[in-house]
Design a protein around this motif. Structure first.
Motif, short mmCIF file in Angstrom:
data_model
loop_
_atom_site.label_atom_id
_atom_site.label_comp_id
_atom_site.label_asym_id
_atom_site.label_seq_id
_atom_site.Cartn_x
_atom_site.Cartn_y
_atom_site.Cartn_z
N UNK A 27 6.38 16.60 -0.87
CA UNK A 27 4.53 16.03 -0.42
C UNK A 27 4.50 15.08 -1.66
N UNK A 28 4.28 13.97 -1.20
CA UNK A 28 3.72 12.52 -2.19
C UNK A 28 2.07 12.54 -1.75
N UNK A 29 1.83 12.19 -2.98
CA UNK A 29 -0.20 12.54 -2.88
C UNK A 29 -0.12 10.90 -3.95
N UNK A 30 -1.50 10.84 -3.46
CA UNK A 30 -2.30 9.47 -4.72
C UNK A 30 -3.62 10.80 -5.25
N UNK A 31 -3.83 10.46 -6.35
CA UNK A 31 -4.87 11.79 -7.09
C UNK A 31 -5.78 11.01 -7.29
N UNK A 32 -7.15 10.94 -7.10
CA UNK A 32 -8.54 10.61 -6.91
C UNK A 32 -9.36 11.06 -7.92
N UNK A 33 -9.91 10.52 -8.64
CA UNK A 33 -11.14 11.37 -9.33
C UNK A 33 -12.66 10.52 -8.14
N UNK A 34 -12.65 10.82 -7.63
CA UNK A 34 -14.40 10.55 -7.33
C UNK A 34 -16.18 11.18 -7.87
N UNK A 35 -16.91 10.10 -7.88
CA UNK A 35 -17.66 9.82 -9.54
C UNK A 35 -18.49 10.85 -8.30
N UNK A 36 -19.41 12.23 -8.94
CA UNK A 36 -19.64 13.24 -8.00
C UNK A 36 -21.61 13.10 -8.13
N UNK A 37 -21.92 11.93 -9.16
CA UNK A 37 -23.44 11.37 -9.23
C UNK A 37 -23.07 9.97 -8.00
N UNK A 38 -22.35 9.56 -7.44
CA UNK A 38 -22.30 8.74 -6.64
C UNK A 38 -22.55 9.36 -4.60
N UNK A 39 -22.09 10.67 -4.88
CA UNK A 39 -21.54 11.98 -3.96
C UNK A 39 -23.28 12.23 -3.47
N UNK A 40 -23.81 12.61 -1.91
CA UNK A 40 -24.38 12.74 -0.81
C UNK A 40 -24.47 13.71 0.14
N UNK A 41 -24.89 14.58 0.63
CA UNK A 41 -24.59 14.97 1.36
C UNK A 41 -24.38 14.71 2.84
N UNK A 42 -23.17 14.20 3.44
CA UNK A 42 -23.01 13.31 4.88
C UNK A 42 -21.35 12.94 4.59
N UNK A 43 -21.24 12.47 5.73
CA UNK A 43 -19.83 12.29 5.89
C UNK A 43 -19.25 10.89 5.28
N UNK A 44 -17.96 10.54 4.50
CA UNK A 44 -17.49 9.70 3.44
C UNK A 44 -16.16 8.70 4.36
N UNK A 45 -15.64 8.21 3.99
CA UNK A 45 -14.16 7.42 4.03
C UNK A 45 -13.94 7.40 3.38
N UNK A 46 -12.28 7.56 2.86
CA UNK A 46 -11.32 6.94 2.10
C UNK A 46 -10.21 6.22 3.03
N UNK A 47 -10.11 5.04 2.28
CA UNK A 47 -9.48 3.52 2.14
C UNK A 47 -8.44 3.85 1.38
N UNK A 48 -7.25 3.32 2.17
CA UNK A 48 -5.69 3.65 0.96
C UNK A 48 -5.25 2.09 1.21
N UNK A 49 -5.36 1.76 -0.11
CA UNK A 49 -4.90 0.61 0.96
C UNK A 49 -2.60 0.65 -0.18
N UNK A 50 -1.88 0.20 0.18
CA UNK A 50 -0.66 0.35 -0.73
C UNK A 50 -0.29 -1.29 -1.49
N UNK A 51 -0.27 -1.48 -2.06
CA UNK A 51 0.25 -2.82 -3.04
C UNK A 51 1.79 -3.27 -2.53
N UNK A 52 2.16 -4.45 -2.60
CA UNK A 52 3.30 -4.39 -2.22
C UNK A 52 3.56 -5.23 -2.79
N UNK A 53 5.07 -5.46 -3.01
CA UNK A 53 5.64 -6.35 -4.48
C UNK A 53 5.21 -7.59 -4.52
N UNK A 54 4.69 -8.09 -3.21
CA UNK A 54 4.24 -9.44 -3.33
C UNK A 54 2.79 -9.18 -4.38
N UNK A 55 2.16 -8.33 -3.89
CA UNK A 55 0.50 -8.05 -4.36
C UNK A 55 0.08 -8.00 -4.01
#
Length: 323
Positions: free
Chosen positions: A280-308
């Motif tokens: 398995x390969x993962x990216x670990x993210x620490x989400x700030x709990x103070x910004x979260x409310x009881x609702x749905x959220x989405x996370x977009x993960x963008x990979x950075x290519x060699x050209x940036x």
């Protein structure tokens, strides 16, 4: 600026999006629509296919060609798609009839004039090279289509196996966390219980809740219910591991937390590293709990290519439950 109604988004806007010629806000909205709206996703696939075909056949306008080479071809997946389209175009061009077969032969026309009429059945017995070549071309096209469908089927099967592997890793991690919690709950005391004096009780350190990381799988079309993530009110951060497909090939990542109801970005982070394990390969993210409310959220993960250049590596959804 994209129109608010997604039905008003035309092919020119989708082409500019594929070539990286739209604003960051418009790119984020189209990234989300390509996952949540099947109609936009189908039109985007069609525009992308036309764009690749035009590049392969040398028919892409000059103002598009530079952006196509610098932005579109920045990811391995897109380069593989262009290479496949190039091979398919070469195979199709190889079936074009040579000029000598498209012109009537002089000798045949002379002998036909001198020979008596063969009638209807005689006409049926004459060779028709054009018809034979037509059947040959049709057979070759069917063979190419069968090969392409076989390639798509293998790709889908590979993705299914990857999802099953990720699901197995998720189940294993859940069992590991449950075993640790059970061991903590059933661990016996090392000695007899002794009541502490009042001053010792007041100075005892507060109990800190340790939050286990949550593993989220990439979102696919048709996923109905997001994963529930339990968040304690006193928690500072919520550790989340975003699972990746093994073939992505990125080393650095940017992440954005969004409110899907409004499309606004709630929080973002950059220069995240890839964490590799046995299967398995993962990216670990620490989400700030103070910004979260009881609702749905989405996370977009963008990979950075060699050209940036950023390239969408995955979209993840979860429902925050505050307890």
């Amino acid at each position: 600026m994209l129109p608010k109604d997604q039905n008003s988004i035309d092919d020119r806007m989708l082409t500019q999006y594929l070539l990286g010629a739209v604003s960051e806000e418009d790119a984020e909205r189209l990234d989300e629509l390509s996952v949540t709206d099947d109609a936009v996703a189908a039109r985007l696939d069609e525009v992308e296919n036309h764009l690749v075909d035009a590049h392969v056949r040398g028919e892409l306008p000059a103002e598009y060609e530079a952006a196509f080479r610098s932005f579109y071809l920045a990811t391995p997946r897109r380069r593989a798609k262009v290479a496949f389209a190039g091979e398919l175009a070469k195979a199709a061009d190889a079936t074009v009839l040579p000029p000598e077969l498209t012109r009537p032969l002089a000798g045949r026309s002379t002998s036909a004039a001198a020979a008596p009429s063969r009638g209807f059945f005689g006409w049926l017995s004459q060779p028709h090279l054009g018809l034979q070549w037509g059947f040959g071309v049709a057979a070759l096209v069917l063979a190419l289509m069968a090969g392409y469908l076989l390639f798509v089927n293998r790709t889908l099967m590979s993705r299914v196996m990857q999802v099953e592997s990720l699901q197995s890793a998720l189940d294993s991690k859940q069992r590991e966390v449950l075993a640790q919690l059970q061991a903590q709950n059933t661990q016996p005391a090392s000695g007899p219980s002794v009541s502490a004096p009042p001053h010792a009780r007041s100075s005892a350190p507060a109990i800190v809740n340790v939050v286990a990381s949550v593993l989220l799988l990439p979102q696919t079309r048709g996923v109905a219910q997001p994963s529930a993530v339990l968040i304690d009110k006193g928690a500072a951060t919520v550790p989340v591991e975003l699972a990746l497909e093994p073939s992505d090939g990125f080393k650095r990542f940017d992440v954005a937390l969004k409110d899907p109801a409004t499309g606004k970005r709630v929080w973002s982070s950059s220069a995240l590293a890839l964490k590799r394990s046995a299967n398995l390969s993962t990216v670990v993210v620490g989400l700030p709990a103070r910004l979260l409310k009881q609702q749905n959220y989405s996370i977009e993960l963008n990979g950075i290519t060699e050209k940036g250049a950023p390239d969408l590596a995955g979209t993840y959804a979860f429902h925050a439950v505050i307890r």
